[in-house]
Write a protein that holds these residues in place. Structure first.
Motif, PDB file in Angstrom:
ATOM      1  N   LEU A 160       0.864  -1.172   0.000  1.00 36.66           N
ATOM      2  CA  LEU A 160       0.000   0.000   0.000  1.00 36.66           C
ATOM      3  C   LEU A 160       0.905   1.227   0.000  1.00 36.66           C
ATOM      4  N   HIS A 161       0.646   2.122  -0.935  1.00 36.18           N
ATOM      5  CA  HIS A 161       1.471   3.334  -1.003  1.00 36.18           C
ATOM      6  C   HIS A 161       0.608   4.544  -0.685  1.00 36.18           C
ATOM      7  N   PRO A 162       0.491   4.898   0.575  1.00 37.71           N
ATOM      8  CA  PRO A 162      -0.240   6.129   0.886  1.00 37.71           C
ATOM      9  C   PRO A 162       0.562   7.326   0.388  1.00 37.71           C
ATOM     10  N   LYS A 163      -0.124   8.444   0.228  1.00 34.01           N
ATOM     11  CA  LYS A 163       0.571   9.577  -0.377  1.00 34.01           C
ATOM     12  C   LYS A 163       1.605  10.200   0.554  1.00 34.01           C
ATOM     13  N   GLU A 164       1.206  10.411   1.820  1.00 31.15           N
ATOM     14  CA  GLU A 164       2.134  11.112   2.716  1.00 31.15           C
ATOM     15  C   GLU A 164       3.032  10.147   3.478  1.00 31.15           C
ATOM     16  N   LEU A 165       2.521   8.920   3.684  1.00 34.15           N
ATOM     17  CA  LEU A 165       3.242   7.993   4.542  1.00 34.15           C
ATOM     18  C   LEU A 165       4.085   7.029   3.718  1.00 34.15           C
ATOM     19  N   PRO A 166       5.046   6.373   4.361  1.00 32.86           N
ATOM     20  CA  PRO A 166       5.850   5.389   3.642  1.00 32.86           C
ATOM     21  C   PRO A 166       5.021   4.165   3.246  1.00 32.86           C
ATOM     22  N   THR A 167       5.539   3.422   2.295  1.00 29.08           N
ATOM     23  CA  THR A 167       4.869   2.222   1.798  1.00 29.08           C
ATOM     24  C   THR A 167       4.736   1.181   2.904  1.00 29.08           C
ATOM     25  N   ARG A 168       3.562   0.529   2.937  1.00 29.37           N
ATOM     26  CA  ARG A 168       3.367  -0.525   3.929  1.00 29.37           C
ATOM     27  C   ARG A 168       3.055  -1.844   3.239  1.00 29.37           C
ATOM     28  N   ARG A 169       3.603  -2.922   3.778  1.00 27.32           N
ATOM     29  CA  ARG A 169       3.306  -4.257   3.282  1.00 27.32           C
ATOM     30  C   ARG A 169       2.119  -4.762   4.096  1.00 27.32           C
ATOM     31  N   LEU A 170       1.069  -5.176   3.398  1.00 27.59           N
ATOM     32  CA  LEU A 170      -0.154  -5.543   4.117  1.00 27.59           C
ATOM     33  C   LEU A 170      -0.210  -7.022   4.471  1.00 27.59           C
ATOM     34  N   ASN A 171       0.707  -7.834   3.957  1.00 27.77           N
ATOM     35  CA  ASN A 171       0.642  -9.279   4.222  1.00 27.77           C
ATOM     36  C   ASN A 171       0.595  -9.556   5.718  1.00 27.77           C
ATOM     37  N   GLY A 172      -0.414 -10.340   6.139  1.00 28.00           N
ATOM     38  CA  GLY A 172      -0.462 -10.788   7.514  1.00 28.00           C
ATOM     39  C   GLY A 172      -0.877  -9.723   8.513  1.00 28.00           C
ATOM     40  N   LEU A 173      -1.189  -8.537   8.030  1.00 25.26           N
ATOM     41  CA  LEU A 173      -1.660  -7.494   8.935  1.00 25.26           C
ATOM     42  C   LEU A 173      -3.108  -7.801   9.319  1.00 25.26           C
ATOM     43  N   LYS A 174      -3.484  -7.452  10.539  1.00 24.99           N
ATOM     44  CA  LYS A 174      -4.861  -7.695  10.960  1.00 24.99           C
ATOM     45  C   LYS A 174      -5.812  -6.747  10.222  1.00 24.99           C
ATOM     46  N   PRO A 175      -7.078  -7.181  10.017  1.00 23.77           N
ATOM     47  CA  PRO A 175      -8.014  -6.343   9.255  1.00 23.77           C
ATOM     48  C   PRO A 175      -8.136  -4.927   9.807  1.00 23.77           C
ATOM     49  N   ASN A 176      -8.134  -4.794  11.138  1.00 29.36           N
ATOM     50  CA  ASN A 176      -8.322  -3.447  11.674  1.00 29.36           C
ATOM     51  C   ASN A 176      -7.114  -2.562  11.379  1.00 29.36           C
ATOM     52  N   LYS A 177      -5.926  -3.176  11.296  1.00 30.99           N
ATOM     53  CA  LYS A 177      -4.736  -2.390  10.946  1.00 30.99           C
ATOM     54  C   LYS A 177      -4.829  -1.942   9.489  1.00 30.99           C
ATOM     55  N   VAL A 178      -5.278  -2.857   8.627  1.00 29.41           N
ATOM     56  CA  VAL A 178      -5.417  -2.526   7.213  1.00 29.41           C
ATOM     57  C   VAL A 178      -6.370  -1.345   7.056  1.00 29.41           C
ATOM     58  N   THR A 179      -7.478  -1.387   7.796  1.00 29.16           N
ATOM     59  CA  THR A 179      -8.437  -0.293   7.724  1.00 29.16           C
ATOM     60  C   THR A 179      -7.805   1.006   8.216  1.00 29.16           C
ATOM     61  N   GLU A 180      -7.003   0.900   9.271  1.00 33.80           N
ATOM     62  CA  GLU A 180      -6.325   2.102   9.772  1.00 33.80           C
ATOM     63  C   GLU A 180      -5.380   2.692   8.740  1.00 33.80           C
ATOM     64  N   MET A 181      -4.786   1.828   7.921  1.00 36.37           N
ATOM     65  CA  MET A 181      -3.882   2.306   6.874  1.00 36.37           C
ATOM     66  C   MET A 181      -4.606   3.113   5.809  1.00 36.37           C
ATOM     67  N   GLY A 182      -5.925   2.955   5.745  1.00 37.30           N
ATOM     68  CA  GLY A 182      -6.680   3.737   4.773  1.00 37.30           C
ATOM     69  C   GLY A 182      -7.277   2.912   3.658  1.00 37.30           C
ATOM     70  N   LEU A 183      -7.578   1.662   3.960  1.00 38.08           N
ATOM     71  CA  LEU A 183      -8.169   0.797   2.940  1.00 38.08           C
ATOM     72  C   LEU A 183      -9.436   0.196   3.540  1.00 38.08           C
ATOM     73  N   ALA A 184     -10.596   0.643   3.076  1.00 39.54           N
ATOM     74  CA  ALA A 184     -11.858   0.177   3.658  1.00 39.54           C
ATOM     75  C   ALA A 184     -12.585  -0.718   2.669  1.00 39.54           C
ATOM     76  N   ARG A 185     -13.529  -1.505   3.174  1.00 39.46           N
ATOM     77  CA  ARG A 185     -14.223  -2.437   2.285  1.00 39.46           C
ATOM     78  C   ARG A 185     -15.699  -2.567   2.638  1.00 39.46           C
ATOM     79  N   THR A 186     -16.455  -3.109   1.701  1.00 35.65           N
ATOM     80  CA  THR A 186     -17.824  -3.540   1.995  1.00 35.65           C
ATOM     81  C   THR A 186     -17.881  -5.041   1.742  1.00 35.65           C
TER      82      THR A 186
END
Lengths: 265, 408
Positions: free
Chosen positions: A66-92
C-alpha cells in the motif's frame, strides 16, 4: 499510467486452502483517482482476493503493498483487518454485514472508531474533549449519510432498511474510516435497475469528490463498463485479462470464460 | 373472530385430551381395603377447566407475540408507552430522584432484616450490571462470572486476615484484581465464540472454586475464613444494626457509581465498539476496531465490578468459604441479565430485584422456588426474549435533525 501514483500494488498473490489454490499469482494495481473493477465468473476467487488484501486471510505467497501519499509504503501481508483499515483501505461485504441491531447513524459512527481516540477512562470521565469528539463523530456520520442519501433513515434500525439502502449504508460506513482506497464487493448485487443507476452515480461521486480510488467486484456488466477505467478478469483463481473496458469487451478469452458462460446458462 | 373461535375449539380439544390422559390418575381411585372404586368427578372438572384456561392463555399470548413480531419486521414498530416514558429525559430524572430518596430512607423506615435483604439484592444489581457489559453489550457469554466475585471476596478476606488491611484500601484493589483475572481469562479465549466460549468460561469458574477449596495453605480450604472486619468509619465502633445500615449506604453509593460508569461506557466510543462486536465480529474488525483490545476491555471491565462487590460481600458476611461461589451463582447472575434485558441497565436492575427479592419474600413457597424460577425463564424466553425492559437507545443531536435544530 506511469506517472500516476499507485495506491495499491499486488504482486503475484497466491492463496491456498489446503490443496485448493483459490487465487493463483494474481497481480493488480489501483492508481489514484481510478475506478478499477475485478470481474469473473462465480467462484473465480475474487472475494478471496479481497479477503487477502483486507487482512481477513493471510496470503500464502505474494506481496500486497500500500502506497499512501504522505506515509511510507506498507506491506499488508499478515496485517490484521483493523490495521489494514487504519492504513486507509476500507471495504464492503458481498453478503451485507451491517450491525443490524444498531441504528443507521450508529452503524456509520462505528466507522469513525479508528479515527477517534477517547479511551476507557476518558469516556467514563466524559470531559469536554470527549463530548466534543462524540459530537464530531455524530456530525461527520450524518454528513456521510446525507452523501449516500440515507439521512432520512438515520434513526431507523439498519435491519429495517430496504436492500439497496443497506448496500449504500455499507459504503457510508466504510467511508467513515477515511479511506483513500475503497474495496466494494458486489455493491449492486440484488439491486433493481433504478437502484443500480443511483449506485453508479454514487460511486462516481465518491471517486470524483472525495478523491477515493475504488476497486470493485461486480457481476453487473453494464455498471462495470460504465464506470471503471481499468478492468481485471479472473477465472479459476488466475488473472486471464486486464485492460480498458473496450479491450475487455473485445478480448476473446474473456468472452469465452465469462460472457460465453452466460449464454450457456 | 374466527381466529378466536378456532383457538377456543383447539383449547377445548386440548382440555378433553388432558381429561382423558389424567382420568385414571385423577378420577379413579381404588380403595383396596374396602374393595371399592371411588369416582372423583370433581377432579375431572378441575383438570378440564385448568387445562382449558392455561391452553387458551398460552395461545392468546403466542398469537399476540406473533402479531407483534410481524409489526416489528415491517419496520412500523410503535414504541410501547413504557419505552416512550423512559425516553423522556425529565421523567427519567424525576424518577431517579424519587427512587434515590426512597432508597436513602429505606433502612430508617424498616428493620435490619429488611436492610440485609436489600443489601444482597443490591450486590446482585452490581453483579448484574458488571456481567451486562460482558454478555449484554459485548455478547461474550460468560458462565463463570462468579469467579471474579470470589477473587474480590478472597482478596479482602486474605489481605484482612494476613495484613490487617482495611475495607476501603482493599475495595479498589479487589476491583483491580478482578480486572486482572478478567484479562487472564480473556487472553486464551480471544478466538473462541459461542458454545466454546461458554464452556471455557464455565471451566474457569469451576477452576477458581476448586482451587479455593483445595489449596488449604492459601485459602483455608472449605472451612473458609472467618472474622473478617466490617467496613470501618473513622474508627467508630458500630453495633450490628448500625453497621448493616452503614453497609447499606455503601452499597447504594456503589450501585449509583456502577450505573453512572456503565451508562457512560455504553454511550461512548468503547460501548459502541462492544455492541458492534456483538452484532458482527468480521464487519467490526473490518471497520478498524481492534478485536483483542475490545474483547479484553469487555472482560476486564465486567470483572471489575464483580471484584469490587466481592470485597463488600466479604465485609458484609464477615465469613466466606468456597460454597458461596458455586456455578449456581453464575447462573443466577446470568439469569438476571437475560431476564432483565440484555444490554439494558434499567432492565438488569429490575431483574436483580425480582430474582433476589421475590424468593426472599416468598419464603412460604421456598420449596417451589427452582420450579417457579425455571418456569419464569421458559415463559420469558418464549414471550419476551428481549427481556423485561429492552435497551433504551441513545439519542444523538446533529445538524439537520428537524425537531431539535437549535441544539445543532
Amino acid at each position: 499510467m506511469a506517472e500516476k501514483h499507485k495506491f495499491l500494488e499486488v504482486k503475484g498473490l497466491t492463496m491456498d486452502f489446503g490443496g485448493l489454490r483459490a487465487v493463483d499469482s494474481v497481480s493488480l494495481e489501483v492508481c489514484e483517482g481510478e475506478i478499477a473493477a475485478l470481474i469473473g465468473p462465480n467462484g473465480a476467487g475474487k472475494t478471496t482476493f479481497f479477503n487477502c488484501v483486507t487482512g481477513i486471510y493471510t496470503p500464502t505467497q505474494g506481496e500486497i503493498l500500500l502506497h499512501p501519499k504522505e506515509l511510507p509504503t506498507r506491506r499488508l501481508n499478515g496485517l490484521k483487518p483493523n490495521k489494514v483499515t487504519e492504513m486507509g483501505l476500507a471495504r464492503t461485504f458481498q453478503n451485507i454485514r451491517l450491525f443490524s441491531d444498531m441504528t443507521v447513524l450508529e452503524n456509520v459512527m462505528i466507522g469513525r472508531h479508528c479515527r477517534t481516540h477517547s479511551g476507557i477512562f476518558r469516556s467514563i470521565l466524559r470531559g469536554k474533549g470527549v463530548r466534543e469528539e462524540e459530537q464530531q463523530i455524530v456530525e461527520t456520520s450524518y454528513q456521510l449519510l446525507e452523501k449516500v442519501g440515507l439521512a432520512d433513515f438515520a434513526t431507523e434500525f439498519s435491519k429495517n432498511l430496504p436492500y439497496g439502502a443497506q448496500r449504500r449504508l455499507e459504503i457510508a460506513r466504510a467511508m467513515a474510516t477515511e479511506p483513500f482506497l475503497l474495496l466494494l464487493d458486489e455493491p449492486a448485487a440484488g439491486m433493481n435497475p433504478q437502484e443500480t443507476a443511483e449506485l453508479d452515480q454514487l460511486i462516481c461521486k465518491i471517486s470524483a469528490e472525495d478523491r477515493i480510488a475504488i476497486l470493485l467486484i461486480e457481476h453487473d456488466m453494464k455498471l462495470v463498463m460504465n464506470i471503471s477505467n481499468h478492468i481485471y478478469v479472473m477465472e479459476y483463481g488466475k488473472k486471464i485479462a486486464e485492460g480498458s473496458p473496450q479491450q475487455i469487451k473485445d478480448n476473446p478469452k474473456v468472452i469465452e470464460a465469462y460472457l460465453g458462460e452466460e449464454t450457456d446458462a | 373472530m374466527t381466529d378466536m373461535l378456532k383457538e377456543f375449539k383447539q383449547s377445548i380439544l386440548i382440555s378433553l385430551w388432558f381429561v382423558f390422559l389424567t382420568f385414571p390418575l385423577m378420577v379413579v381411585r381404588v380403595n383396596t381395603t374396602e374393595s371399592l372404586v371411588e369416582w372423583r368427578w370433581m377432579n375431572m372438572v378441575w383438570v378440564a377447566l385448568g387445562s382449558f384456561i392455561l391452553s387458551y392463555l398460552w395461545r392468546y399470548m403466542l398469537a399476540r407475540q406473533q402479531a407483534r413480531k410481524k409489526v416489528a419486521d415491517s419496520g412500523l414498530e410503535k414504541q410501547s408507552k413504557v419505552t416512550l416514558l423512559l425516553e423522556d429525559a425529565t421523567f427519567r430524572y424525576r424518577a431517579m430522584a424519587v427512587l434515590l430518596v426512597l432508597a436513602l430512607i429505606f433502612p430508617l423506615a424498616f428493620d435490619t432484616y429488611q436492610s440485609t435483604i436489600m443489601i444482597s439484592a443490591l450486590i446482585y444489581v452490581v453483579l448484574g450490571l458488571g456481567l451486562n457489559i460482558t454478555v449484554g453489550l459485548a455478547g461474550l457469554l460468560d458462565l463463570g462470572y462468579v469467579a471474579f466475585f470470589a477473587v474480590g471476596a478472597y482478596s479482602y478476606a486474605l489481605l484482612n486476615h494476613h495484613f490487617d488491611l482495611g475495607f476501603w484500601t482493599v475495595l479498589p484493589l479487589g476491583g483491580i484484581l478482578g480486572c486482572l483475572f478478567g484479562i487472564i481469562l480473556g487472553f486464551p479465549i480471544l478466538r473462541l465464540r459461542g458454545d466454546y466460549l461458554a464452556i471455557v468460561t464455565l471451566g474457569f469458574g469451576m477452576i477458581v472454586k476448586i482451587v479455593l477449596e483445595n489449596w488449604s495453605d492459601f485459602s483455608f480450604g472449605p472451612s473458609g475464613i472467618a472474622q473478617i472486619d466490617r467496613p470501618g468509619l473513622f474508627g467508630i465502633d458500630m453495633d450490628l444494626a448500625g453497621s448493616t445500615i452503614y453497609i447499606y449506604y455503601i452499597m447504594i453509593a456503589m450501585v449509583v457509581f456502577t450505573i453512572l460508569v456503565t451508562m457512560r461506557l455504553r454511550n461512548s466510543r468503547i460501548g459502541r465498539a462492544w455492541i458492534a462486536l456483538r452484532e458482527d465480529e468480521i464487519a467490526c474488525v473490518a471497520m478498524g476496531i481492534d478485536m483483542a483490545r475490545t474483547k479484553l476491555s469487555a472482560y476486564a471491565l465486567g470483572a471489575f465490578w464483580a471484584g469490587m462487590v466481592g470485597v463488600l460481600f466479604a465485609a458484609k458476611t464477615t465469613f466466606i468459604n468456597p460454597a458461596s461461589f458455586t456455578f449456581m451463582e453464575s447462573a443466577i447472575i446470568l439469569s438476571i441479565v437475560v431476564l432483565g434485558g440484555m444490554g439494558s441497565i434499567l432492565g438488569v436492575i429490575l431483574g436483580a430485584f425480582i430474582l433476589i427479592l421475590l424468593p426472599e419474600y416468598m419464603r412460604a413457597f421456598s420449596e417451589y422456588r427452582m420450579l417457579a424460577f425455571g418456569a419464569a425463564m421458559v415463559l420469558m424466553m418464549i414471550f419476551r426474549p428481549q427481556g423485561i425492559i429492552s435497551n433504551i437507545r441513545q439519542k444523538y443531536e446533529y445538524k439537520g435533525l428537524q425537531k431539535e435544530t437549535d441544539n445543532g
